[in-house]
Write an enzyme that holds these catalytic residues in place. Structure first.
Site, PDB file in Angstrom:
ATOM      1  N   CYS A 179       0.583  -1.305  -0.359  1.00 48.30           N
ATOM      2  CA  CYS A 179       0.093  -0.217  -0.071  1.00 48.30           C
ATOM      3  C   CYS A 179       1.032   1.199   0.032  1.00 48.30           C
ATOM      4  O   CYS A 179       1.486   1.501   0.538  1.00 48.30           O
ATOM      5  CB  CYS A 179      -0.699   0.055   1.255  1.00 48.30           C
ATOM      6  N   CYS A 193      -0.334   4.422   2.154  1.00 46.30           N
ATOM      7  CA  CYS A 193      -0.201   3.925   3.474  1.00 46.30           C
ATOM      8  C   CYS A 193      -0.430   3.127   4.505  1.00 46.30           C
ATOM      9  O   CYS A 193       0.862   2.518   3.847  1.00 46.30           O
ATOM     10  CB  CYS A 193      -1.585   4.359   4.351  1.00 46.30           C
ATOM     11  N   SER A 194      -1.264   1.968   4.750  1.00 48.25           N
ATOM     12  CA  SER A 194      -0.645   0.613   5.136  1.00 48.25           C
ATOM     13  C   SER A 194      -1.960  -0.350   5.185  1.00 48.25           C
ATOM     14  O   SER A 194      -1.474  -1.273   5.982  1.00 48.25           O
ATOM     15  CB  SER A 194      -0.288   0.873   6.623  1.00 48.25           C
ATOM     16  N   CYS A 195      -2.823  -0.004   4.469  1.00 58.46           N
ATOM     17  CA  CYS A 195      -3.927  -1.068   3.493  1.00 58.46           C
ATOM     18  C   CYS A 195      -3.342  -2.642   3.640  1.00 58.46           C
ATOM     19  O   CYS A 195      -2.166  -3.154   3.095  1.00 58.46           O
ATOM     20  CB  CYS A 195      -4.564  -1.128   1.979  1.00 58.46           C
TER      21      CYS A 195
END
Lengths: 96, 195
Positions: free
Chosen positions: B103, B106-108
């Site tokens: 991602c 962000c950090s999905c």
């Protein structure tokens, strides 16, 4: 009332928008103004660009998985990158 | 923008918000911990491993998993969870394609199926490099792919989560489904390892 049809179909050639908005967007910078191929429509969601501004009038749009070649994104490389992109990030493209 | 998260700043903001909610009597002192514990207790890479082992042993399930990941994992009791509906897309590794998940914004991450994400998954280095030079990044993880294998990187955003379906290792025909589960690693489900 959301538009309940997908504008793009798998295999369609699309170009992402190229501008640099001042607000939040989910079109990563590296994929702006690039040609890609629609993999599939994924489903509807409110447009994050509008919702992130605290507005409650975000249009509900189809999100598409779109595949890009590394050469298109970076000018080199043999891999592919697939991104989830809202409909208003995309326009139909005819030329490869 | 979500690409500019600073963990320390976010942590301070979250703690402050939690304190305010408690002071105003909106949320009880233990409620937040209970909710987080409840969510994380159901979040483990073992869940993703069970999904993979079922797909390796049941062609019908595998077909449903690749067609509609969310519905297929629900058959095994795994809902997507989270504060908004999330779609799960499973990308299958084959002889000719190796998939890897990131991602960049962000950090999905599919937390329920993979457990809490590793620190490197959220790092700037992984997020910026894997879309640009996945072969080099994979090599650093010890993954060497043959010339004939092309790499496909899946860059997630909020609405869809991705999980890799690794290739079943050769010589595992005699193994039972529970034995196969133990072969599947978290990095195998992200695509930064082969199984």
């Amino acid at each position: 009332m959301p538009d309940t049809t997908a504008v793009f179909a798998p295999g369609d050639l699309v170009r992402t928008y190229g501008h640099d908005p001042v607000h939040h967007t989910r079109l990563p910078r590296y994929a702006r103004g690039k040609l890609g191929v629609v993999v599939e429509p994924e489903g509807f969601a409110p447009l994050a660009d509008v919702r992130s501004q605290g507005r409650d009038d975000a249009p509900v749009e189809m999100i598409y998985a779109v595949r890009f070649s590394a050469r298109e994104l970076w000018g080199e490389g043999d891999h592919e990158v697939v991104l989830d992109l809202s409909q208003s990030y995309l326009e139909a493209a005819d030329v490869r | 923008m979500s690409g500019d998260h600073d963990d320390a700043v976010i942590s301070r903001q979250v703690r402050r918000l939690e304190t305010l909610l408690e002071e105003k009597g909106i949320v009880g002192g233990d409620t937040v911990d209970e909710v987080i514990d409840g969510f994380l207790s159901g979040a483990s890479p073992l869940n993703g491993a069970k999904v993979v082992a079922r797909a390796w042993t049941d062609p019908g399930f595998k077909a449903r998993l690749l067609a509609d990941g969310s519905a297929a994992v629900a058959e095994l009791g795994f809902s997507s969870g989270g504060v908004q509906p999330q779609r799960l897309r499973v990308a299958e590794n084959t002889e000719s394609v190796h998939n890897v998940v990131v991602c960049t914004l962000c950090s999905c991450y599919p937390l329920r199926l993979l457990g809490p994400s590793p620190g490197w998954y959220k790092s700037e280095a992984y997020r910026s490099r894997v879309v640009r030079e996945p072969l080099a990044v994979l090599a650093e993880f010890g993954v060497e792919l043959g010339e004939a294998v092309s790499v496909r990187v899946w860059d997630s955003s909020a609405e869809t989560r991705y999980m890799v379906l690794p290739r079943r290792p050769a010589g595992t025909e005699a193994l039972t489904e529970p034995e196969l589960v133990s072969l599947v690693t978290r990095n195998g489900l992200i695509g930064t390892a082969v199984v």
